[in-house]
Design an enzyme around this catalytic site. Structure first.
Site, PDB file in Angstrom:
ATOM      1  N   GLN A 612       0.824  -1.211   0.000  1.00 34.48           N
ATOM      2  CA  GLN A 612       0.000   0.000   0.000  1.00 34.48           C
ATOM      3  C   GLN A 612       0.858   1.260   0.000  1.00 34.48           C
ATOM      4  O   GLN A 612       0.570   2.224  -0.715  1.00 34.48           O
ATOM      5  CB  GLN A 612      -0.920  -0.007   1.211  1.00 34.48           C
ATOM      6  CG  GLN A 612      -2.143  -0.879   1.055  1.00 34.48           C
ATOM      7  CD  GLN A 612      -3.105  -0.305   0.030  1.00 34.48           C
ATOM      8  OE1 GLN A 612      -3.797   0.679   0.282  1.00 34.48           O
ATOM      9  NE2 GLN A 612      -3.157  -0.898  -1.137  1.00 34.48           N
ATOM     10  N   GLU A 678      -3.828   5.772   2.262  1.00 33.56           N
ATOM     11  CA  GLU A 678      -3.688   7.116   1.689  1.00 33.56           C
ATOM     12  C   GLU A 678      -2.327   7.766   1.950  1.00 33.56           C
ATOM     13  O   GLU A 678      -1.834   8.542   1.143  1.00 33.56           O
ATOM     14  CB  GLU A 678      -4.770   8.041   2.280  1.00 33.56           C
ATOM     15  CG  GLU A 678      -6.137   7.420   2.391  1.00 33.56           C
ATOM     16  CD  GLU A 678      -7.045   7.725   1.221  1.00 33.56           C
ATOM     17  OE1 GLU A 678      -6.691   8.593   0.422  1.00 33.56           O
ATOM     18  OE2 GLU A 678      -8.116   7.101   1.138  1.00 33.56           O
TER      19      GLU A 678
END
Length: 720
Positions: A612, A678
Site C-alpha cells: 500500500q 492514503e
C-alpha cells in the site's frame, strides 16, 4: 499458537487473480441481458436543444433510446456529503454542465449494436462558454468544508492577529502553488449490471467502495426498502475514491432495466471514465510561513481555492484544513478555503483527497523556509514537531514523526545531500535529494459489523459486506480471525462484498482495516463466549462436538468516530525521501530512489501494508511528474485516454524502500491499528520537487513538473 498479525502473509485471493478465475463486476452476465451505451455531450456548457435518434432507432438490435426528451424515472438526489448542494440525476433535464456529460443511453441486444447505434445519435446544443479555471472573481465562501469545519479556521495568541505575528517574524516566505485536475484511471472500467426480480427486488453488480452507501442511495432513488436492494462486488478492480457513489452507469442500468423488464449492463469506455465519472479538483494555494531565526514556526497561513463541479459533487477539497492544521506547532495559524464552480465532471475523493495537493504546497513552502534560514530541511521539521494538536492542549493518540524523520535520514543517506543546489554532478546528471512529511487522519466514516462462525470441524467463517479494492481486505479478515482463534489461515473462510452480509462500512479514507479488525476481534469474543464461557483452553471444535452443536456465530461492531475524539487527536504520520537526477543538457528529471518511513500504528499484514505504501508513493511520483487532465479553450478534455493522460509504467518507477514503525496505537482502538491506504501518496510530490531544487536550483510550484516547466519559468516558479 502462531501469531499472524504483523507478519507478511500472501493474499488468499492471489491465486484466483493471477490465474484469471476471480470474477469482477465487469465480468458478470445474466440470461436475456441487454447492453446500454452512453451518448455524451460534445460541449462543456449550455443546453441540449435536440437529439436526432431516428437513424439510431432503426439500427439493428436497438431496443430503446432514453434521453432528457424521453427520460428514465431517476429522481435527483442531493450529495450525501453536501445535502444543501445542487441536486442532479442523469437525463433529468437538458442542461449541460461539463464535457462528456451523458445526454442519452442506447439499449440494444449486444454491446456492439449499442455502441454502433450510439454513434448515429446527433445532438445539437445552445452552447455557452465553458470554464474550468480558478478565477478568483468567481470564488465563493462555502458553507462548510472538511468534515463540517468552517471555511476559515485558525488561532493566534491573545491580543494579536496572525498578520501581527507574521510581521514580527525574523523570516517569512510566501508562495503560490497549483495542482491540476486528475482522474483515478483504475484498470477496471466503471460498469453496472442491473435486473429486477419478480418480487420487486433490485439486483446490482458493480464496482463500489461502500456497499451500505450504495444500497442506501439506490433505495432512496428507486423508493425501495434497503433489504430489497441486492449488491455484490466481491472483487473491485481499483477505485481510489472514484467508486464511492452510484455513478451514471449504475442509475441508468437500474432504471432502464425496470422500464424494459430485462437485465441491462452498461460498461463505460475509457474516455467516458475520464469524462463521466469523478475527478480530483484543481487547486490554487497560497502559503506564507513565518519563523524565528532558529527555525521554529511563528505563523502558518494557508489559503486554498479549488474547483467544484456544478453537478452533484462529493468533496470540496480543503488542503489547508487537513494538512497545515496538524503537521507543525506554530504560534498562530490562519487557514481558509474558497470554491470556484467549474464545468467539470463530479469532483470527489481521490487517493489522499486533500492531502496530496495540500502537502505539495505546505511541504514545498517548508523547504523554501529551510533555504531562507540556511537550515537542513529535516532539522527544521524536527524543530517544529509538536506533542499536541496545534493551538490546543489535545494530545495525539500516538505520534512518532520524529522517529520517522531520524530513521529516514539515516537510512537514506541524507548526510550526502549537497548543501548548495547544482553542486553534485554525476556524469551528465545533477543529483539532488529531497524530503517531505506526510500525514493522514485516522477516523471511521461508517459503522462496521462482522460475523464470525465457528464450526465443529475446526473451521471458521468471517463475513461482512466490506469490499476488497485490491488492497487486501480478504486477507486482513482471514489474518485477524486466524490470529484471534489460534488456527491456521487456511481454516478460515472469508465472505465479503455482498449486501446480504453484515454491513462492512466503506473502503475509503484509510478506514477499512482499522474499522474491520476490532470488529472481527469482538465477533470472535462473542462466538467464543458461547462456545466456552468458562474460558478454558479446550479447542472450540472439541467443545462444539461435545455439546452436539455444529456451529456457533458471534457478531462484532465498530462505530463511526472522528479524528478528534475521546480526548485525543488521531492521525498517522510519515517521512518521505527521494533522489532525483536531472540531465544537465535536456533537463529531464528522473526519480532514482524513494523511501517512506511510516507511523501507521500496528501493522496487520506486513506484505500488504508495504505494498500500500509503495503504491501510494508511486501515485505521488505520478502526481509530481506526469498526471494532468488538459482542457481546450472551450473546456473540453483533450487527453481523456491512457495515451494522453500519463501514468507511470515500470520503467518510470525506481527502487522504493519502506519502513513501518509498527507501534500500536492503543488509544485509537484495542488492536492499535490505523490505516495505510492514503498516507503513502501525500508528501511525495513535494519531496520530488524539493529534490529537483536541490539538484539544479529550480523551484517549481506547479504540478506536474514537465520538461517545459523545467526550461520556461511561469508565474510562481523560480530559477537561479
Amino acid at each position: 499458537m502462531r501469531e499472524f498479525l504483523g507478519t507478511p502473509v500472501d493474499r488468499i485471493d492471489g491465486p484466483a487473480k493471477v490465474t484469471g478465475t476471480a470474477r469482477y463486476p465487469v465480468d458478470e452476465t445474466r440470461p436475456g441481458m441487454l447492453w446500454g451505451h452512453l451518448v455524451t455531450s460534445e460541449v462543456a456548457a449550455g443546453r441540449l436543444r435536440a437529439l436526432d435518434t431516428e437513424a439510431a432507432a432503426r439500427s439493428a438490435g436497438v431496443v430503446a433510446i432514453f434521453s432528457p426528451f424521453d427520460p428514465l424515472p431517476i429522481p435527483p438526489l442531493p450529495s450525501i456529503s453536501n445535502p444543501a448542494g445542487a441536486r442532479w440525476a442523469p437525463l433529468a433535464d437538458t442542461a449541460v454542465h461539463h464535457h462528456g456529460q451523458v445526454v442519452a443511453v442506447v439499449v440494444a441486444d449486444t454491446p456492439e449494436q449499442a455502441r454502433s447505434a450510439a454513434s448515429l445519435v446527433r445532438a445539437s446544443y445552445d452552447v455557452e462558454r465553458g470554464r474550468v479555471d480558478l478565477d478568483p472573481a468567481h470564488e465563493r465562501v462555502p458553507a462548510a468544508v472538511d468534515h463540517g469545519q468552517d471555511p476559515d479556521i485558525g488561532y493566534s495568541p491573545d491580543g494579536s492577529t496572525v498578520e501581527q505575528v507574521l510581521a514580527g517574524s525574523d523570516v517569512t516566505v510566501s508562495g503560490r502553488y497549483r495542482t491540476p485536475v486528475q482522474n483515478h484511471a483504475a484498470m477496471e472500467l466503471h460498469s453496472a449490471l442491473a435486473w429486477w426480480s419478480d418480487d420487486g427486488r433490485l439486483h446490482v453488480r458493480t464496482g463500489h467502495q461502500a456497499i451500505p452507501w450504495l444500497v442506501g442511495e439506490l433505495s432512496l432513488t428507486f423508493d425501495l426498502d434497503p433489504a430489497d436492494v441486492d449488491v455484490v462486488a466481491t472483487h473491485v478492480g481499483g477505485a481510489f475514491g472514484g467508486k464511492t457513489r452510484a455513478g451514471v452507469d449504475v442509475k441508468l442500468a437500474c432504471a432502464a432495466s425496470r422500464v424494459l423488464g430485462r437485465p441491462v449492463k452498461i460498461v463505460l469506455t475509457r474516455e467516458q471514465v475520464f469524462t463521466s465519472t469523478v475527478v480530483r479538483a484543481a487547486t490554487e494555494q497560497e502559503v506564507t510561513l513565518g519563523a524565528h531565526r532558529d527555525g521554529r514556526l511563528t505563523a502558518v497561513v494557508h489559503r486554498s481555492r479549488s474547483a467544484e463541479a456544478a453537478v452533484l459533487s462529493d468533496l470540496l477539497v480543503a488542503p489547508g484544513h487537513t494538512v497545515s492544521r496538524v503537521l507543525y506547532g506554530a504560534e498562530a495559524m490562519a487557514i481558509s478555503q474558497r470554491a470556484v464552480t467549474a464545468h467539470l465532471p463530479r469532483t470527489g475523493f481521490m487517493r489522499g483527497p486533500s492531502e496530496v495537493p495540500g502537502l505539495f504546497a505546505l511541504e514545498t513552502a517548508m523547504d523554501e523556509l529551510a533555504d531562507a534560514l540556511d537550515m537542513d530541511p529535516v532539522e527544521i521539521r524536527l524543530r517544529n514537531d509538536t506533542p499536541v494538536f496545534p493551538g490546543t492542549d489535545l494530545p495525539w493518540s500516538s505520534r512518532h514523526l520524529t522517529e520517522c524523520l531520524r530513521i529516514g535520514a539515516d537510512r537514506f543517506g541524507w548526510s550526502e545531500r549537497a548543501r548548495r543546489p547544482g553542486t553534485r554532478l554525476d556524469g551528465d546528471w545533477f543529483v539532488g535529494l529531497g524530503m517531505a512529511v506526510t500525514s493522514y487522519r485516522a477516523a471511521q466514516v461508517a459503522p462496521v459489523a462482522v460475523s464470525v462462525t465457528l464450526r465443529a470441524d475446526g473451521d471458521a467463517e468471517v463475513a461482512t459486506s466490506a469490499v476488497d479494492l485490491g488492497t487486501g481486505m480478504a486477507t486482513v479478515l482471514a489474518i485477524t480471525t486466524a490470529d484471534a482463534l489460534g488456527i491456521p489461515i487456511e481454516r478460515v473462510r472469508v465472505r465479503l462484498g455482498d449486501s446480504a452480509l453484515p454491513p462492512g462500512g466503506a473502503a475509503l479514507g484509510s478506514t477499512g482495516t482499522a474499522a474491520v479488525v476490532p470488529a472481527v476481534r469482538a465477533a470472535v469474543r462473542a462466538a467464543m463466549a458461547e462456545v466456552r464461557p468458562d474460558a478454558t483452553a479446550v479447542p472450540f471444535a472439541e467443545v462444539l462436538r461435545s455439546a452436539g452443536r455444529t456451529a456457533v456465530t458471534g457478531r462484532g461492531e465498530t462505530r463511526p468516530r472522528g479524528a478528534l475524539t475521546d480526548g485525543h487527536a488521531h492521525w498517522s504520520f510519515g517521512a518521505q525521501f527521494c533522489e532525483v537526477r536531472v540531465n544537465r543538457w535536456t533537463r529531464e528529471p528522473r526519480v532514482t530512489r524513494m523511501l517512506g518511513v511510516m507511523d501507521i500504528g500496528r501493522v496487520v499484514n506486513a506484505k500488504a501494508a508495504r505494498s500500500q505504501i509503495v503504491g501510494g508513493m508511486v501515485w505521488g511520483l505520478s502526481a509530481a511528474l506526469l498526471e494532468s487532465i488538459e482542457f481546450d479553450p472551450s473546456a473540453r478534455m483533450t487527453n481523456a485516454d491512457l495515451a494522453g493522460y500519463l501514468v507511470p509504467v515500470n520503467a518510470d518507477v525506481p527502487d522504493v524502500d519502506v519502513v513501518l514503525l509498527d507501534v500500536p496505537d492503543l488509544e485509537h482502538n484495542e488492536c492499535g491499528v490505523r490505516g495505510a491506504g492514503e498516507i503513502g501518496a501525500g508528501g511525495m510530490s513535494a519531496a520530488i520537487g524539493n529534490a529537483i531544487h536541490n539538484a539544479v536550483g529550480i523551484r517549481l510550484r506547479e504540478l506536474p513538473i514537465t520538461l517545459d516547466r523545467m526550461f520556461t519559468p511561469r508565474e510562481g516558479n523560480e530559477r537561479p
